[in-house]
Design a protein around this motif. Sequence first.
Motif, PDB file in Angstrom:
ATOM      1  N   ARG A 166      31.969  93.713 109.931  1.00 18.09           N
ATOM      2  CA  ARG A 166      32.015  92.357 110.535  1.00 18.09           C
ATOM      3  C   ARG A 166      33.831  91.850 110.466  1.00 18.09           C
ATOM      4  N   VAL A 169      36.275  93.810 112.603  1.00 13.90           N
ATOM      5  CA  VAL A 169      36.459  93.401 113.821  1.00 13.90           C
ATOM      6  C   VAL A 169      37.102  91.903 114.130  1.00 13.90           C
ATOM      7  N   ARG A 170      36.960  90.872 113.060  1.00 10.63           N
ATOM      8  CA  ARG A 170      37.527  89.770 113.179  1.00 10.63           C
ATOM      9  C   ARG A 170      39.043  89.873 113.004  1.00 10.63           C
ATOM     10  N   ARG A 173      41.080  91.048 115.772  1.00 10.54           N
ATOM     11  CA  ARG A 173      40.986  90.006 116.829  1.00 10.54           C
ATOM     12  C   ARG A 173      42.030  88.885 116.567  1.00 10.54           C
ATOM     13  N   PHE A 225      30.278  98.402 114.583  1.00 13.16           N
ATOM     14  CA  PHE A 225      31.564  97.319 114.931  1.00 13.16           C
ATOM     15  C   PHE A 225      30.966  96.661 116.258  1.00 13.16           C
ATOM     16  N   LEU A 226      30.467  97.316 117.015  1.00  8.79           N
ATOM     17  CA  LEU A 226      29.968  96.787 118.381  1.00  8.79           C
ATOM     18  C   LEU A 226      28.620  95.810 118.003  1.00  8.79           C
ATOM     19  N   ALA A 229      30.842  92.875 117.325  1.00 10.31           N
ATOM     20  CA  ALA A 229      31.597  92.347 118.250  1.00 10.31           C
ATOM     21  C   ALA A 229      30.889  91.906 119.726  1.00 10.31           C
ATOM     22  N   ARG A 230      29.443  92.348 120.031  1.00 10.24           N
ATOM     23  CA  ARG A 230      28.966  91.777 121.058  1.00 10.24           C
ATOM     24  C   ARG A 230      27.553  91.817 120.684  1.00 10.24           C
ATOM     25  N   ALA A 286      37.410  99.553 114.229  1.00  9.54           N
ATOM     26  CA  ALA A 286      37.129  98.265 115.034  1.00  9.54           C
ATOM     27  C   ALA A 286      38.199  98.094 116.143  1.00  9.54           C
ATOM     28  N   LEU A 290      36.581  97.789 120.164  1.00  9.61           N
ATOM     29  CA  LEU A 290      37.055  96.511 120.920  1.00  9.61           C
ATOM     30  C   LEU A 290      37.647  96.934 122.403  1.00  9.61           C
ATOM     31  N   GLU A 295      36.772  94.490 125.019  1.00  6.80           N
ATOM     32  CA  GLU A 295      37.113  93.196 124.544  1.00  6.80           C
ATOM     33  C   GLU A 295      38.461  92.834 124.459  1.00  6.80           C
ATOM     34  N   VAL A 297      41.727  92.088 122.363  1.00 12.24           N
ATOM     35  CA  VAL A 297      42.208  92.673 121.151  1.00 12.24           C
ATOM     36  C   VAL A 297      43.727  91.759 121.081  1.00 12.24           C
TER      37      VAL A 297
END
Length: 301
Positions: A166, A169-170, A173, A225-226, A229-230, A286, A290, A295, A297
């Motif tokens: 998690r 992913v953050r 971003r 990861f998805l 992310a989603r 990640a 994304l 997504e 990035v």
Amino acid sequence: MSQPYNPYDPESGQGTNPGNGDQYGQPQQSVQPGQPYGDQYGQPQQPGQPYGDQYGQQGFAQQGGYAGYAGQQNQPLPGDQIDAVDSFSQGAKALFSNFLPWVLSLLVFIAVIVVLMVLMVVPVAVTASANPDGSPAVNTVTVLVMILAYGVMIIGSFLWALNMYRNAVRQVRGETVTFMDFFRFRGLLPALGMYILMSIIIGIGLILLVIPGLVAAFFLSYALFLIFARPELGVMGAFKESVEIAKRNPGPTILLIIFAFLLNAAGSLVVIGVLVTTPLAACMMAHAALKGSGEQVRRWA
């Protein structure tokens, strides 16, 4: 004295509305032969232009209305092509922009594992030396302590690992990740279900002559990861999206898996190496997940 203008009174001095004008006395525009039909404001309709409203705009209902809008919202995001080298580079830059929480949390996790191992070994050693005949009561206590230590170790491993996915992913971003973000339970249940399901699928595949397990690992590389992310995709949606990304990017996905394997191998050679290689592999994957799912990035300079 002149009378005020009254468009409905023929005696008001202005007369009735003539046939070729409107009620304000403006001449009515006529359509010339061969001229395309226009709207009420005299703007001609362009040849080949779709029929629209009085301002020439295509109607909302013609575009599908609310049903069409909702359908567009539910469509998967258009994925971009993955560049494995770029994902490695961007993952590294994202990680080292905020590296301290990752190191500290992993150090705490390793320390907890060491303590639990000691708690499992010491009771067994003490029991064996103090009770050579094997007292049932002492043996029961030993077994319970070991079960408790193993349980805490397993829970701690899941907790840190899922939070690592998690937070990776953050991190890519551009969000701020803190030390406590690695020890949060909230929102991990779907990812835990996915983790267990993936382990079963890949494990069965490895038992079946290894190759099916490698194929499953290839297609499910981005799933964990998805799911973060989603989250609206759900477990099965994240599985499906991971398969689609891998199918669209077979070469980069294989290269990323090789990168991750080499990082883990390098980290295992030196104990302290895992403090860098484990988070780096997560941020690299990640970024690719994304990017492949379309997504946004952050671009790290």
